[in-house]
Motif scaffolding. Structure first.
Motif: not given
Length: 736
Positions: A285-313
């Protein structure tokens, strides 16, 4: 016809046990000093004397022998134990720490009050202890309960002894089962292996066989299979193949077949089968949980650091340069941008390659947007170093997740109560095992970014899994691998040699070196003597480092004259020798003293100390049967019966040094260590040092380690699971 050997009659010896100088906790073999009745001169007694205590009256049967090295001694073949008869024997017996609530001072007061009747009064009229100055109702209750417990423990000892099992486990069995101890052990001895730390399958099996359980008993085979799989997890594996587990079960149990019972364990969900892989449920359950949770985080629509996507780097990095006076390379800038624009990312590299600089730059840039960051690491020492490098509080992962020993769930922080942060930075990620990774990722809120920082070329975690390496191998998570050395001074060879070793190149032992040395000595005994001399005298004399605080010996192996066990005994004798003013406590063959360096060797969630944690023994209280150990300025109170969870740490294995740094490390590297000599082992050892590395041993052994770049394979499927989660989300869609 050959002459028959003459059978000598057993000789008898009676006397008071003065002290125990050695006791093997596994088989009860004891060396002690006894004062024979009517004499004043001590004699040496040797033999299996499980459960004896200082001050007791022993009636022994055996033979007088002359040992070529130790002289005249009495070899015990049988014995009985009696309460001490003399006033002084009672005083010593009670003051030995045997009974909670009674130390040497209290014992003297009680014996002064009641004399030769002391033990009978404790047994039958405990309330009279209030007649002793300084003893009130509460203390009387403690002493009476402890006396009753000792009687119960003695019964368990006798039971275990009659079945050929070490009696040092009796206290733990009693604390687990109380008055039901013997009946539980008789009815289901294999429960011991599940419930009592320190009792493995082999001990439980020994009792079961003595009680008449047949070798092909289904319960025996099931217990053996669970033990075999658990043993593999202790070696870092998340699962065993079916063939591997069956083969190991047949070898362990000495039976012709285990397959029906393996299928029964799977049918009852005590094991989980996936194709040919057999898992203990927590790891599946830990191994399957880590894989699914990584994908959940990656695919989340919300992005708490979304402002950095349009930053003048470019402007942002120019501002960072002016603010912090640090000019980042293009690779370092890419790593900063990676962490702030990807919800899961990895930063890996060796010492001096700029991981700390990048981490500090990420935090600085995040703060320009008033972003919130949390820092964590697997161990207290690693968290402390991370805090020092970033000037922000860093916590251990367990503390970050608010571990609660008695809660309905292990951690207060989980998917239902996630961490409130925009970015989570996890340092020393190579140390994180699959169970901890699963708990950590379950507490990551939708939209939060996670950056894993670590050195993938170090040894993997002590616990099961190879999380950092598997995440990188999946190729589904952005990775920055740093390979340019920045942090080095002109006269430092530690970082240069660490990278040489990692690349399979022989380390440089230059005449002008001030921080990297080799004492070439291929003979193990002589090399061990060099280690002792270097730690206790030479390094202090030349460089001024404190042997007790600054120098750590790191060994490839536990056994041998230059292994962890032998070096610990010799270093303790030099750095923390016996002293009449120090309270000692003997636990099996180990003697603990205040100021000993110690290491925890098992996770203890109740005490919040974990496998590999290093501390210093502060106090031993025989009266209350406790010991206080300080871990990173946090005092932890142990019961004396729990000291089998600690070992001395003047010398430790390289595997257990992960996540720690020391001013000085001394590393024996010898041909006798060939079974363990690997490039990443030597690399891990060298990278533990901040100021000085001293290798002691054979040039051939160093070369042997450099040539062996085989990464120990672990049975994990995390990499494939992360890939599968990605493929499934691409074809079927994914809801965060």
């Amino acid at each position: 016809m050959p002459a028959q050997p003459v059978q000598l009659p057993l000789q008898r010896l009676e006397g008071s046990l003065e002290r125990i100088t050695f006791q093997n906790e596994e088989n009860g073999y004891t060396i002690g000093r006894l004062i024979p009745a009517g004499q004043r001169q001590e004699v040496t007694i040797v033999g299996t004397l499980s459960g004896v205590n200082v001050g007791e009256l022993l009636h022994l049967q055996g033979f007088w022998t002359n040992h070529p090295q130790y002289g005249r001694q009495f070899e015990v073949s049988a014995f009985t134990v009696h309460y001490p008869a003399s006033v002084e024997g009672i005083r010593k017996y009670l003051g030995s720490g045997l009974v909670r609530g009674v130390g040497p001072v209290t014992a003297s007061r009680i014996v002064d009050q009641f004399g030769a009747d002391t033990l009978e009064i404790i047994e039958t009229q405990a309330h009279r202890l209030k007649e002793v100055p300084g003893i009130g109702d509460k203390r009387v209750g403690i002493i009476a309960a402890a006396w009753e417990e000792q009687k119960q423990v003695k019964e368990i000892m006798l039971f275990l002894q009659s079945h050929g099992v070490s009696t040092s486990l009796a206290v733990k069995i009693y604390k687990q089962y109380g008055d039901q101890s013997i009946s539980i052990v008789k009815s289901d001895p294999y429960r011991l292996a599940k419930d009592v730390y320190g009792i493995g399958f082999k001990t439980a099996d020994k009792i079961a066989r003595q009680l008449g359980m047949p070798p092909d008993s289904p319960s025996r085979i099931r217990a053996g299979l669970l033990f075999a799989l658990s043993t593999l997890s202790n070696e870092g594996h998340c699962f065993a193949t079916r063939a591997q587990l069956l083969e190991e079960g047949i070898r362990l149990l000495e039976v012709s077949s285990c397959e029906p019972q393996l299928d029964a364990l799977i049918a009852e969900a005590e094991l989980i089968a996936e194709d040919d892989a057999i898992y203990l449920p927590p790891f599946y359950y830990a191994e399957t949980g880590v894989a699914s949770r990584i994908r959940r985080i990656q695919l989340a629509e919300r992005d708490r650091l979304g402002a950095f996507r349009s930053l003048d780097w470019e402007a942002a990095f120019a501002l960072l340069d002016r603010k912090n006076s640090i000019r980042l390379t293009e690779q370092q800038k890419s790593a900063v941008r990676m962490a702030l624009t990807n919800k899961v990312s990895i930063l890996t590299g060796g010492p001096g390659t700029g991981k700390s600089t990048i981490t500090a730059s990420i935090i600085s840039m995040l703060r320009t947007k008033t972003g919130r960051v949390l820092l964590a690491a697997p161990t207290g020492r690693a968290a402390k170093r991370l805090a020092e490098a970033t000037d922000i509080e860093a916590k251990t992962i367990h503390r970050l997740l608010e571990y609660r020993p008695n809660g309905s769930s292990q951690f207060a922080r989980d998917q239902a109560n996630p961490l409130d942060t925009d970015l989570l930075i996890v340092d020393e990620s190579s140390m994180i095992d699959i169970l901890l990774a699963n708990h950590l990722l379950s507490a990551v809120e939708t939209g939060t970014h996670v950056l894993f920082v670590g050195d993938v070329d170090q040894l993997p975690s002590v616990g099961p899994g190879n999380v950092l390496r598997d995440m990188i191998a999946s190729e589904m998570i952005p990775v920055t691998r740093l390979d340019t050395i920045f942090r080095q001074s002109e006269d430092s060879f530690i970082i240069v040699n660490a990278h040489n070793i990692n690349q399979g190149k022989y380390p440089i032992f230059a005449q002008e070196s001030r921080d990297f040395f080799l004492f070439a000595e291929p003979d193990p005994d002589k090399a061990a003597a060099w280690v002792i001399d270097l730690v206790t005298k030479r390094i202090k004399s030349k460089f001024g480092f404190d042997p007790s605080e600054d120098i750590q010996v790191l060994c490839p192996m536990h056994r041998g004259s230059a292994g962890v066990g032998e070096l610990n005994q010799r270093l303790q004798a030099e750095l923390n020798p016996p002293d009449p003013t120090k309270t000692e406590f003997r636990h099996g063959h180990r003697v603990f003293r205040p100021n000993d360096r110690v290491m925890q060797i098992v996770n203890n969630y109740d005490l919040l100390v974990f496998n590999g944690d290093l501390g210093r023994l502060q106090k031993i209280d025989l009266e209350n049967q406790t010991a206080i150990v300080e871990f990173d300025n946090r005092p932890v109170t142990y019961e004396l019966s729990q000291l089998d969870e600690l070992v001395h740490a003047y010398a430790i294995s390289i595997h257990k040094s992960q996540g720690s740094e020391f001013p000085v490390v001394v590393i024996p590297v010898l041909n006798q260590h060939y079974l363990m000599l690997q490039r990443n082992l030597l690399y891990t050892a060298v990278t533990r040092a901040r100021k000085l590395v001293v290798l002691v041993g054979s040039k051939q052994a160093i070369a042997m380690a450099l040539r062996n770049n085989r990464i120990s394979s672990r049975n994990t499927r995390l990499s494939q699971r992360i890939k599968t989660a990605q493929a499934m989300s691409n074809t079927k869609g994914y809801s965060a």
